[in-house]
Design a protein around this motif. Structure first.
Motif, PDB file in Angstrom:
ATOM      1  N   SER A  65      69.543  54.948  32.285  1.00 45.72           N
ATOM      2  CA  SER A  65      68.627  55.898  32.722  1.00 45.72           C
ATOM      3  C   SER A  65      68.883  57.360  31.966  1.00 45.72           C
ATOM      4  O   SER A  65      69.822  57.323  31.221  1.00 45.72           O
ATOM      5  N   VAL A  66      68.164  58.211  32.232  1.00 43.93           N
ATOM      6  CA  VAL A  66      67.997  59.539  31.615  1.00 43.93           C
ATOM      7  C   VAL A  66      68.034  60.574  32.767  1.00 43.93           C
ATOM      8  O   VAL A  66      67.363  60.458  33.616  1.00 43.93           O
ATOM      9  N   CYS A  67      69.066  61.318  32.640  1.00 45.98           N
ATOM     10  CA  CYS A  67      69.324  62.426  33.875  1.00 45.98           C
ATOM     11  C   CYS A  67      69.401  63.906  33.189  1.00 45.98           C
ATOM     12  O   CYS A  67      69.703  64.673  33.976  1.00 45.98           O
ATOM     13  N   GLY A  68      68.786  64.070  32.031  1.00 50.46           N
ATOM     14  CA  GLY A  68      68.661  65.352  31.677  1.00 50.46           C
ATOM     15  C   GLY A  68      67.574  66.114  31.939  1.00 50.46           C
ATOM     16  O   GLY A  68      66.560  65.232  32.635  1.00 50.46           O
ATOM     17  N   GLU A  69      67.336  67.187  31.448  1.00 49.36           N
ATOM     18  CA  GLU A  69      65.988  68.364  31.786  1.00 49.36           C
ATOM     19  C   GLU A  69      64.716  67.441  31.462  1.00 49.36           C
ATOM     20  O   GLU A  69      63.598  67.569  31.641  1.00 49.36           O
TER      21      GLU A  69
END
Length: 760
Positions: free
Chosen positions: A684-688
């Motif tokens: 997953s991607v959890c950055g801005e």
């Protein structure tokens, strides 16, 4: 070598006794200043004592004992020039045993000061500005005693009153200049709490003017301070029990920390000591407050500086009570929709305002970790911070349009600005209504692919956004927020309570807890992570690096997470993993605590999933090695991007230099996505990056199928997903990255518009 001991320290009271007589005399101001330097020089056995005052924008030598008298009214220094200019410019005290060793030292031949080695100087302050400097010099190299420095600072307060009454300084040196502009202007700031609002400008706090600094009756002054402390503490107690946003949440911890300051015996003792020196109650509070401000200017730690703002808030409150002078705008009451203007605010001060009329706040200072920001977020009040020169740009009652979403404040808007703002607000409301209608809709693409949409959280109150947004769960719970708002290191019981509350509120939706990411660019005032000053804190001693070294910190958190998850599923993620062995050691801490609880027949989690954050580029080169140990992997695009580009994201010169949609970052992310897929690792991607519609579209084209984003981004991202065919965007990204062009963002935007993809 001269080994004579330093002279016996002088007390501020000795000097004040002499100054009281000088102030009461009927002589002119210049004569009084001449007597002042004689009195202070005699009191501290110093060969030189001098007073510089700010006139016509420069510091002018007004009186001296020990330097050439011909230099009086002749020697002039610019702000920042020499040691005296340094003190005035930085509002800072200097105490040097060898003046020439200081980088700002400058020799003025007309003064005859070449034979003097030691130097001490304090700013003369009026309305928080340096209007002059009081300094002393000594032939023999020696540092002045702390008691002597405090005596100088106390004398400087009395001098401030003397020179102001005698009108010896520039009018604008001491007074805060008011705005003279009349046209419409746009000011920029830093987003603290998102939102849009309009209202009329109200300045939070008029300055309390201290009329008298020297006490006639010390015991009477002490009684006034005791009485003011009692009243202030009652006010604070009432606030902490009447907060409108209910029970639970980080705002409770904020107010408890604030209350702790109000009852701090050390603070009240310092004020009493200032009264003992001969100051009035008001002057004693201001004296201690000046010392606090000077400390704040020397503090590099932003979190500790935020806590010092709380103390300043309390000092202002105490000063208003003891003086009986006008209170804040909250005391007077708001008469219309208001945008509050302040240099800074304490959390309790914000709570005093009528929530029906207070629409937004603009601060000259402010930060994301400040207590007032956390309280405002709980109250739903938008805040724009770090907007300099508000007093010079805004007048009381000016109409203001506040758009924190765009980091903008419009002052005295013209009709076209108002019309555009109203249209923006209306559009925002319509978009919110549209996104709310999508709450129960699935984020499924046109070709039938289900995308997992989670939210990022860090506060107990954030969990409520799961229901409002319809998100699948919490893909990143930043556990360090509890540490940032607390006055002391949170214990196991406090952590356990928070984690259990979060899991209870999330219900059957999953929560991924990231272990505490402190240190580096998120230091704690009560916890020294590193013994050395770090030049690049974001790449320094932080996150898991601290956790593995200070294992007691990690053990406590592990136990709290395991106990809170009893009978449930626990998802835990380790930040800043660079090599597989770090993940192994972190997991071992949890497994050891799990065995401890099992031995004691404690109820355990049903299952535990361990994950890592890919923020350090090195980890991508070891994915095949770490994959067998991983249950999931989450890309933190904020840190990963700055490390890839060697570009500090906090540096304004670099903030816009590198784009998330550049071929370098996109190719890197594509490689990770493909490798994770081949290794069977949930990614997953959890950055801005994942919370911006166009950037998220690119991520989908790279094969990313799980996003964790801010709650406000869920609606727009869901709408985008439901309007795109993933096969099409995947083909576009593959072609684009095979032979990329310079402006990837424009190319992708054009492609999306042609296919009527909803970019919000």
């Amino acid at each position: 070598m001269d080994t004579k001991p330093n002279p016996v320290p002088v007390t501020a009271r000795n000097i004040l006794t002499g100054l009281r007589e000088i102030m009461a005399a009927s002589t002119n101001a210049q004569s009084k200043l001449n007597q002042v330097v004689d009195t202070i020089a005699d009191a501290v056995s110093s060969e030189v004592c001098s007073i510089y005052l700010r006139r016509d924008g420069v510091l002018e030598l007004f009186a001296t004992r020990g330097l050439n008298q011909e230099a009086v009214h002749v020697t002039k220094l610019a702000l920042g020039e020499g040691l005296t200019g340094y003190i005035a410019n930085n509002v800072e005290t200097l105490n040097l045993d060898e003046a020439a060793s200081h980088p700002d030292f400058q020799y003025r031949p007309e003064t005859g000061e070449e034979k003097f080695h030691s130097f001490a100087g304090v700013p003369i302050i009026r309305n928080q500005k340096a209007v002059g400097v009081l300094c002393a010099q000594h032939i023999e190299p020696r540092k002045y005693h702390e008691e002597e420095i405090e005596a100088f600072q106390t004398a400087a307060m009395v001098l401030s009153e003397l020179i102001s009454n005698a009108e010896l300084i520039d009018d604008n040196s001491a007074e805060i200049t008011e705005a003279t502009e009349s046209g419409a202007i746009r000011l920029s700031g830093f987003q603290l709490v998102k939102g849009k609002a309009s209202g009329h400008a109200v300045f939070h706090q008029p300055r309390v003017k201290i009329e008298h600094t020297v006490a006639e009756d010390i015991e009477a002054e002490r009684h006034r301070v005791y009485s003011a402390f009692d009243k202030m503490r009652v006010q604070i107690d009432n606030m902490t029990t009447q907060a409108e946003f209910g029970v639970g949440g980080e705002h409770e911890e904020v107010l408890e920390t604030y209350k702790m300051f109000a009852y701090d015996e050390g603070w009240s003792r310092r004020i009493n000591e200032a009264i003992d020196s001969g100051l009035t109650a008001e002057a004693a509070i201001e004296r201690v407050q000046q010392h606090t401000r000077m400390r704040m200017r020397q503090i590099d730690d932003p979190l500790l500086a935020d806590r010092m703002h709380d103390l300043e808030d309390l000092a202002n409150r105490l000063l208003r009570i003891v003086s009986g002078q006008m209170g804040t705008a909250a005391t007077l009451g708001l008469r219309q929709d208001t945008i509050l203007i302040a240099r800074n605010l304490g959390p309790a001060e914000l709570l005093e305002y009528d929530r029906r009329r207070l629409k937004g706040v603009v601060l000259e200072e402010g930060s994301l970790t400040a207590h007032v920001t956390i309280i405002a977020r709980a109250m739903g009040i938008p805040i724009l911070g770090q907007v300099p020169g508000l007093r010079q740009r805004i007048r009381e009652n000016d109409l203001l349009l506040l758009n924190v979403d765009d980091n903008a404040l419009f002052v005295r808007p013209n009709p076209s600005m108002e019309e555009a703002f109203e249209a923006q607000v209306e559009l925002s409301q319509k978009k919110r209504a549209t996104y709310m209608a999508l709450r129960d809709k699935e984020p499924i693409s046109l070709d039938g692919t289900r995308i997992a949409l989670n939210i990022n959280a860090g506060l107990r109150d954030d969990v409520g956004m799961l229901k409002l947004t319809g998100a699948d769960g919490i893909g990143l719970f930043r556990t360090e927020f509890q540490f940032l708002v607390a006055a002391t290191m949170p214990g196991r019981a406090g952590q356990l309570r928070l984690y259990r509350d979060v899991l209870d509120a999330a219900g059957d939706k999953p929560v991924i807890f990231r272990t505490v990411d402190i240190g580096g660019d998120k230091p704690l005032p009560y916890f020294q992570a590193s013994e050395v000053r770090e030049e690049n804190p974001a790449m320094g001693w932080r996150a898991l690096r601290i956790g593995l070294e200070r294992d007691a910190l990690m053990k406590v958190q592990a136990r709290a997470l395991l106990e809170a998850s009893a009978g449930r599923k626990l998802n835990v993620m380790f930040p800043m993993i660079a090599e597989p062995w770090e993940f192994d050691e972190a997991k071992a801490v949890f497994e050891k605590q799990l065995a401890f609880l099992k031995d004691r027949k404690k109820q355990l989690p049903i299952s535990i999933r361990y994950g890592a954050m890919l923020e350090v580029p090195a980890l991508a080169e070891c994915l095949d090695l770490i994959a067998p140990r991983l249950d999931f992997l989450s890309i933190g695009t904020n840190d990963l991007t700055q490390f890839l580009f060697a570009a500090d994201r906090s540096n304004p010169k670099l903030a816009e230099r590198f784009d998330w949609l550049s071929p370098a970052i996109l190719r890197y992310l594509r490689r990770i996505a493909r490798q994770a897929d081949s290794l069977g690792v949930e990614l997953s991607v959890c950055g801005e990056m994942g919370g911006r519609t166009l950037d998220a579209l690119a991520l989908l084209g790279l094969g990313i199928r799980r996003l964790s984003i801010t709650p406000a981004s869920v609606g727009p991202i869901k709408a985008m997903i439901r309007s795109v065919n993933l096969e099409d965007i995947s083909a576009f990204m593959e072609d684009h990255l095979s032979s990329p062009i310079t402006d990837s963002r424009t190319a992708l935007e054009k492609w999306a518009q042609e296919r009527k993809i909803d970019l919000g």
